[in-house]
Design an enzyme around this catalytic site. Structure first.
Site, PDB file in Angstrom:
ATOM      1  N   VAL A  65      26.935   7.096  21.987  1.00  0.00           N
ATOM      2  CA  VAL A  65      27.918   6.133  21.528  1.00  0.00           C
ATOM      3  C   VAL A  65      27.699   4.726  20.998  1.00  0.00           C
ATOM      4  CG1 VAL A  65      29.676   7.678  22.471  1.00  0.00           C
ATOM      5  CG2 VAL A  65      28.772   5.284  23.627  1.00  0.00           C
ATOM      6  N   SER A 143      38.013  -1.156  33.321  1.00  0.00           N
ATOM      7  CA  SER A 143      37.999  -0.768  34.823  1.00  0.00           C
ATOM      8  C   SER A 143      38.718  -2.166  35.032  1.00  0.00           C
ATOM      9  CB  SER A 143      36.029  -0.772  34.944  1.00  0.00           C
ATOM     10  OG  SER A 143      36.020  -0.891  36.211  1.00  0.00           O
ATOM     11  N   TYR A 156      27.745  -5.195  33.503  1.00  0.00           N
ATOM     12  CA  TYR A 156      29.274  -3.627  33.360  1.00  0.00           C
ATOM     13  C   TYR A 156      30.934  -4.816  33.928  1.00  0.00           C
ATOM     14  CZ  TYR A 156      32.189   0.483  34.864  1.00  0.00           C
ATOM     15  OH  TYR A 156      32.778   1.332  34.630  1.00  0.00           O
ATOM     16  N   ALA A 157      31.087  -5.479  34.471  1.00  0.00           N
ATOM     17  CA  ALA A 157      32.348  -6.062  34.091  1.00  0.00           C
ATOM     18  C   ALA A 157      32.847  -6.892  33.297  1.00  0.00           C
ATOM     19  CB  ALA A 157      32.468  -6.994  36.013  1.00  0.00           C
ATOM     20  N   ALA A 158      31.337  -7.660  32.903  1.00  0.00           N
ATOM     21  CA  ALA A 158      31.197  -8.098  31.547  1.00  0.00           C
ATOM     22  C   ALA A 158      32.156  -7.071  30.566  1.00  0.00           C
ATOM     23  CB  ALA A 158      30.236  -8.780  31.272  1.00  0.00           C
ATOM     24  N   LYS A 160      33.054  -4.362  30.497  1.00  0.00           N
ATOM     25  CA  LYS A 160      34.856  -3.388  31.013  1.00  0.00           C
ATOM     26  C   LYS A 160      35.643  -5.155  30.701  1.00  0.00           C
ATOM     27  CE  LYS A 160      33.590   0.421  32.126  1.00  0.00           C
ATOM     28  NZ  LYS A 160      34.045   1.452  30.884  1.00  0.00           N
ATOM     29  N   ILE A 189      36.396   6.301  41.592  1.00  0.00           N
ATOM     30  CA  ILE A 189      37.046   7.314  41.548  1.00  0.00           C
ATOM     31  C   ILE A 189      35.632   8.181  41.795  1.00  0.00           C
ATOM     32  CG2 ILE A 189      37.289   9.136  40.018  1.00  0.00           C
ATOM     33  CD1 ILE A 189      39.713   7.242  40.363  1.00  0.00           C
TER      34      ILE A 189
HETATM   35  P1  NDP Z   1      29.834  10.206  35.250  1.00  0.00           P
HETATM   36  O1  NDP Z   1      28.788   9.148  34.934  1.00  0.00           O
HETATM   37  O2  NDP Z   1      30.413  11.139  35.817  1.00  0.00           O
HETATM   38  O3  NDP Z   1      29.955  10.421  33.207  1.00  0.00           O
HETATM   39  C1  NDP Z   1      30.417   9.526  32.554  1.00  0.00           C
HETATM   40  C2  NDP Z   1      29.621  10.698  30.864  1.00  0.00           C
HETATM   41  O4  NDP Z   1      29.466   9.165  29.953  1.00  0.00           O
HETATM   42  C3  NDP Z   1      29.648  11.550  30.729  1.00  0.00           C
HETATM   43  O5  NDP Z   1      29.408  12.887  29.878  1.00  0.00           O
HETATM   44  C4  NDP Z   1      27.779  11.339  30.523  1.00  0.00           C
HETATM   45  O6  NDP Z   1      26.903  12.001  29.530  1.00  0.00           O
HETATM   46  C5  NDP Z   1      28.590   9.946  29.549  1.00  0.00           C
HETATM   47  N1  NDP Z   1      27.660   8.712  28.753  1.00  0.00           N
HETATM   48  C6  NDP Z   1      26.433   8.049  29.583  1.00  0.00           C
HETATM   49  N2  NDP Z   1      25.842   6.792  28.412  1.00  0.00           N
HETATM   50  C7  NDP Z   1      26.568   7.392  27.428  1.00  0.00           C
HETATM   51  C8  NDP Z   1      26.115   7.202  25.614  1.00  0.00           C
HETATM   52  N3  NDP Z   1      25.248   6.115  26.205  1.00  0.00           N
HETATM   53  N4  NDP Z   1      26.538   8.102  24.941  1.00  0.00           N
HETATM   54  C9  NDP Z   1      27.496   8.570  25.229  1.00  0.00           C
HETATM   55  N5  NDP Z   1      27.833   9.473  26.491  1.00  0.00           N
HETATM   56  C10 NDP Z   1      27.186   8.795  27.521  1.00  0.00           C
HETATM   57  O7  NDP Z   1      30.513   9.015  34.787  1.00  0.00           O
HETATM   58  P2  NDP Z   1      33.165   8.674  35.152  1.00  0.00           P
HETATM   59  O8  NDP Z   1      33.482   9.787  34.789  1.00  0.00           O
HETATM   60  O9  NDP Z   1      32.458   8.123  36.551  1.00  0.00           O
HETATM   61  O10 NDP Z   1      32.493   7.142  34.208  1.00  0.00           O
HETATM   62  C11 NDP Z   1      33.673   7.882  32.724  1.00  0.00           C
HETATM   63  C12 NDP Z   1      34.413   6.408  32.266  1.00  0.00           C
HETATM   64  O11 NDP Z   1      35.187   5.747  33.673  1.00  0.00           O
HETATM   65  C13 NDP Z   1      32.895   5.305  32.135  1.00  0.00           C
HETATM   66  O12 NDP Z   1      33.030   4.337  31.127  1.00  0.00           O
HETATM   67  C14 NDP Z   1      33.080   4.190  33.256  1.00  0.00           C
HETATM   68  O13 NDP Z   1      33.088   3.649  32.959  1.00  0.00           O
HETATM   69  C15 NDP Z   1      34.500   4.718  33.942  1.00  0.00           C
HETATM   70  N6  NDP Z   1      35.118   3.979  34.539  1.00  0.00           N
HETATM   71  C16 NDP Z   1      34.352   4.794  36.233  1.00  0.00           C
HETATM   72  C17 NDP Z   1      35.004   4.325  37.222  1.00  0.00           C
HETATM   73  C18 NDP Z   1      34.456   5.076  38.420  1.00  0.00           C
HETATM   74  O14 NDP Z   1      34.756   5.133  39.842  1.00  0.00           O
HETATM   75  N7  NDP Z   1      33.851   6.670  38.257  1.00  0.00           N
HETATM   76  C19 NDP Z   1      35.873   3.528  37.089  1.00  0.00           C
HETATM   77  C20 NDP Z   1      36.189   3.326  36.920  1.00  0.00           C
HETATM   78  C21 NDP Z   1      35.856   3.353  35.219  1.00  0.00           C
HETATM   79  P3  NDP Z   1      26.008  13.058  30.030  1.00  0.00           P
HETATM   80  O15 NDP Z   1      26.362  14.034  31.013  1.00  0.00           O
HETATM   81  O16 NDP Z   1      25.234  13.954  29.356  1.00  0.00           O
HETATM   82  O17 NDP Z   1      24.745  11.988  30.856  1.00  0.00           O
END
Ligand code: NDP
Length: 248
Positions: A65, A143, A156-158, A160, A189
């Site tokens: 992205v 987040s 990361y926090a910045a 978000k 999560i």
């Molecule tokens: P996961 O690591 O489980 O999943 C992350 C997803 O993002 C995967 O599908 C991964 O693809 C994709 N991804 C990572 N980097 C890129 C990139 N540069 N371009 C495109 N896709 C990318 O993370 P979560 O499900 O936990 O997190 C999802 C969102 O929620 C994030 O934005 C995270 O910051 C936010 N979040 C998460 C929290 C938590 O506690 N888990 C809390 C608050 C917010 P692939 O699998 O192919 O690598």
């Protein structure tokens, strides 16, 4: 009747974790779903079948992205397949812990690029079609750390925090032109997002009023709600499925 019947949803980072749960929840609610996975990973074909099991159409695209050309290409591919995008969920992201005194500029830049630039780029390329049709909903992924801050996760926090500000600004900019914009700020999560030991998870859970970590399926309904007409009067809001860690 589903809350997203007949809609087309574009969910970034749909291969696992929260994004996967959101993609499946959108399909369950009647949307066709275009999801992305990172190009360095194998294509997560299982998601295609899981979406199709809800009798919805699915498209899975490799996408970083942070790269504008591929973001534009992915949006073109989705429009070629489905004709429009009704719902955008900018979920893709990653975690990485580094103290500021050891953080390289490259680590900082990459974090901001994937989260903040990535959110902007997806919005930038989806928004014109929504504005033209005067219809669409955008859900960004922030987040709770945007508010709390977190040692080791300053970049990361910045990023978000930037997403929160971007979401509110965008909502003020486009709401009268038919596009509703809101965000989600989840608490901790359980995904593969950051490596942690069971003891660390327990300590984190003990800090929360609810006493446990959340699951992706406890975040996905917030995305469906914000994307649906049920949230027709929600504009620029950042909802927090966070177990009570932040109470604004
Ligand atoms: P996961 O690591 O489980 O999943 C992350 C997803 O993002 C995967 O599908 C991964 O693809 C994709 N991804 C990572 N980097 C890129 C990139 N540069 N371009 C495109 N896709 C990318 O993370 P979560 O499900 O936990 O997190 C999802 C969102 O929620 C994030 O934005 C995270 O910051 C936010 N979040 C998460 C929290 C938590 O506690 N888990 C809390 C608050 C917010 P692939 O699998 O192919 O690598």
């Amino acid at each position: 009747m589903g809350r997203l019947d007949g809609k087309v949803a574009f969910v970034t980072g749909a291969s696992r974790g929260i994004g996967r749960a959101i993609a499946l929840a959108c399909a369950r609610e009647g949307a066709d779903v275009a999801g992305t996975y990172h190009p360095s990973e194998a294509k997560p074909d299982a998601i295609l079948h899981e979406i199709e099991a809800f009798s919805r159409h699915a498209l899975l695209l490799p996408l970083d992205v942070a790269d504008e050309g591929p973001v534009a290409g992915a949006v073109d591919a989705i429009l070629a397949r489905f004709g429009r995008i009704d719902v955008l969920v900018t979920n893709a992201g990653y975690g990485e812990e580094t103290p500021v005194e050891a953080m390289t500029a490259a680590q900082w830049d990459r974090m901001i690029a994937v989260h903040l630039r990535g959110t902007f780029l997806c919005v930038r390329h989806v928004l014109p079609g929504m504005l033209e049709r005067r219809s669409g909903t955008i859900v960004t992924m922030a987040s709770q750390l945007a508010y709390l801050g977190a040692p080791g996760l300053a970049h990361y926090a910045a990023a978000k925090g930037g997403i929160v500000s971007f979401t509110r600004s965008l909502a003020r900019e486009v709401s009268r032109r038919g596009v509703r914009v809101n965000g989600i700020a989840p608490g901790p999560i359980q995904t593969g997002f950051l490596p942690s030991t069971p003891e660390e998870d327990r300590a984190l859970a003990d800090r929360l009023p609810i006493g446990r970590l959340g699951t992706p399926d406890e975040v996905a309904p917030t995305a469906v709600f914000l994307a649906s007409d049920d949230a027709s009067y929600y504009v620029g809001q950042i909802l927090g499925p966070n177990g009570g860690d932040v109470m604004p």
